[in-house]
Structure formats: structure tokens, C-alpha cells
Design a protein around this motif. Structure first.
Motif, short mmCIF file in Angstrom:
data_model
loop_
_atom_site.label_atom_id
_atom_site.label_comp_id
_atom_site.label_asym_id
_atom_site.label_seq_id
_atom_site.Cartn_x
_atom_site.Cartn_y
_atom_site.Cartn_z
N ASP A 1 0.80 -1.15 -0.02
CA ASP A 1 -0.18 -0.26 -0.01
C ASP A 1 0.81 1.22 -0.19
O ASP A 1 2.09 1.07 0.25
CB ASP A 1 -1.08 -0.01 1.22
CG ASP A 1 -0.38 0.16 2.51
OD1 ASP A 1 0.85 0.19 2.59
OD2 ASP A 1 -1.00 -0.10 3.60
N THR A 2 0.15 2.37 -0.03
CA THR A 2 1.18 3.73 -0.30
C THR A 2 1.49 4.14 0.84
O THR A 2 2.69 4.72 1.12
CB THR A 2 0.02 4.74 -0.87
OG1 THR A 2 -0.81 4.78 0.06
CG2 THR A 2 -0.33 4.58 -2.29
N TRP A 3 1.00 3.69 2.09
CA TRP A 3 1.68 3.92 3.31
C TRP A 3 2.95 3.47 3.65
O TRP A 3 3.99 3.77 4.00
CB TRP A 3 0.64 3.40 4.45
CG TRP A 3 1.12 3.88 5.96
CD1 TRP A 3 1.16 5.28 6.41
CD2 TRP A 3 1.97 3.11 6.77
NE1 TRP A 3 1.80 5.22 7.53
CE2 TRP A 3 2.36 3.98 7.93
CE3 TRP A 3 2.32 1.85 6.84
CZ2 TRP A 3 3.02 3.69 9.02
CZ3 TRP A 3 2.92 1.28 7.79
CH2 TRP A 3 3.16 2.09 8.92
N ALA A 4 3.28 2.06 3.32
CA ALA A 4 4.20 1.10 3.66
C ALA A 4 5.40 1.58 2.37
O ALA A 4 6.64 1.83 2.37
CB ALA A 4 3.91 -0.18 3.07
N HIS A 5 4.78 2.12 1.10
CA HIS A 5 6.01 2.48 0.26
C HIS A 5 6.40 3.87 0.73
O HIS A 5 7.63 4.19 0.52
CB HIS A 5 5.13 2.66 -0.96
CG HIS A 5 6.09 3.24 -2.01
ND1 HIS A 5 6.89 2.58 -2.87
CD2 HIS A 5 5.98 4.40 -2.77
CE1 HIS A 5 7.63 3.38 -3.70
NE2 HIS A 5 6.95 4.48 -3.70
N ALA A 6 5.64 4.84 1.05
CA ALA A 6 6.10 5.84 1.92
C ALA A 6 7.01 5.85 2.90
O ALA A 6 8.12 6.47 3.08
CB ALA A 6 4.86 6.85 2.21
N LEU A 7 6.77 4.79 3.60
CA LEU A 7 7.46 4.48 4.89
C LEU A 7 8.95 3.97 4.24
O LEU A 7 9.99 4.46 4.85
CB LEU A 7 6.85 3.44 5.70
CG LEU A 7 8.03 3.29 7.18
CD1 LEU A 7 7.87 4.50 7.94
CD2 LEU A 7 7.18 2.34 7.80
N GLN A 8 9.16 3.35 3.27
CA GLN A 8 10.23 2.73 2.84
C GLN A 8 11.07 3.70 2.20
O GLN A 8 12.41 3.98 2.12
CB GLN A 8 10.00 1.66 1.63
CG GLN A 8 9.66 0.44 2.48
CD GLN A 8 9.52 -0.85 1.43
OE1 GLN A 8 9.22 -0.34 0.20
NE2 GLN A 8 9.62 -2.05 1.68
N GLN B 1 10.90 6.99 2.93
CA GLN B 1 11.47 7.98 4.24
C GLN B 1 12.70 7.09 4.57
O GLN B 1 13.49 7.95 4.88
CB GLN B 1 10.46 7.97 5.17
CG GLN B 1 10.81 9.10 6.33
CD GLN B 1 9.84 9.00 7.52
OE1 GLN B 1 8.74 8.58 7.30
NE2 GLN B 1 9.94 10.11 8.02
#
Length: 139
Positions: free
Chosen positions: A2-9, A11
Motif C-alpha cells: 500500500d501507499t503508506w508502506a511505500h512512503a515509509l520505505q 522515508q
């Protein structure tokens, strides 16, 4: 993913890159401050020979040093890494020992010049009182 996990990676990658950048800057700062230290300048005829009449050394000289080249050949990064230095000052594309640069410049006079040797210069500097008294301790 999901986009949240992608954004966390993303970061985490950016934080790792920033940490690597800081590590490189710190390594450059430490190494170049050593080059301009009394301990090194007293024996480094090559670096002293590259100083102009005001103690400046161009970054393109420093960027060729093997221990600097281990980290980067980017002259802008080298200059940026030196900004917080209390040992080396930067002006444009050159650097010099902060404060006591005049001790390390070569005299351009004849070989009969009475200029003190770097060893003598370090001894003189170490014997000067720093409490405002201009008298030097006997050598």
C-alpha cells in the motif's frame, strides 16, 4: 504494497542517504582538519609548498589526496564539509589553516632567509601565553 508502506520505505531510504552524506562530510572534515593540524604541517612539505602567500590551498589540490578521494572527488562537497570547521577556513574554492596560517607559509626569499623551521614555529606557538600576556616563555 500500500501507499503508506511505500512512503515509509521511501522515508527510510532518504534517512539512510542523509546519514551516509553526513558520514562522508564528517570523514572529510576530520581528514582535512588533520592535514592542516600542527602535527601534520610540521612534516608535510608538499602541502606547505602548495600554500600561497596567505596560506591558501586550492580545493583541487586537496581533492587529489588519496584519503580524500576515498570519500569523494566532488570539490563542492569538500568545501561544504569544511563549513563547520574550527581548524580550516574556506574562501571561495580555497582553504587555509584558521588563525595561525602565517606560521606555515614558505618564505619566497633566498635560501639564506632566517625564517624559523616548522619545528621551531610549533615550539614558539606552544610557548606563547594565551592569557593576554604578550610575553613568550623561554624556549
Amino acid at each position: 504494497m500500500d501507499t503508506w508502506a511505500h512512503a515509509l520505505q521511501q522515508q527510510e531510504r532518504e534517512q539512510e542517504q542523509e546519514q551516509e552524506y553526513q558520514n562522508i562530510c564528517n570523514a572529510l572534515l576530520k581528514q582535512i582538519e588533520y592535514y592542516f593540524s600542527d602535527d601534520n604541517l610540521v612534516k608535510d612539505n608538499f602541502l606547505r609548498s602548495k600554500m600561497d602567500g596567505e596560506g591558501w590551498v586550492f580545493v583541487d589540490v586537496i581533492s587529489t589526496f588519496p584519503r580524500v578521494k576515498l570519500w569523494t572527488d566532488d570539490e563542492r562537497l569538500i568545501l561544504k564539509a569544511l563549513q563547520p570547521s574550527t581548524v580550516v577556513e574556506v574562501q571561495g574554492n580555497k582553504m587555509r589553516r584558521r588563525g595561525s596560517w602565517m606560521v606555515w607559509i614558505s618564505s619566497n626569499g633566498s635560501s639564506s632567509s632566517k625564517s624559523p623551521t616548522p619545528h621551531t614555529q610549533v615550539s614558539i606557538m606552544k610557548n606563547l601565553k594565551l592569557d593576554g600576556d604578550s610575553k613568550a616563555e623561554p624556549c
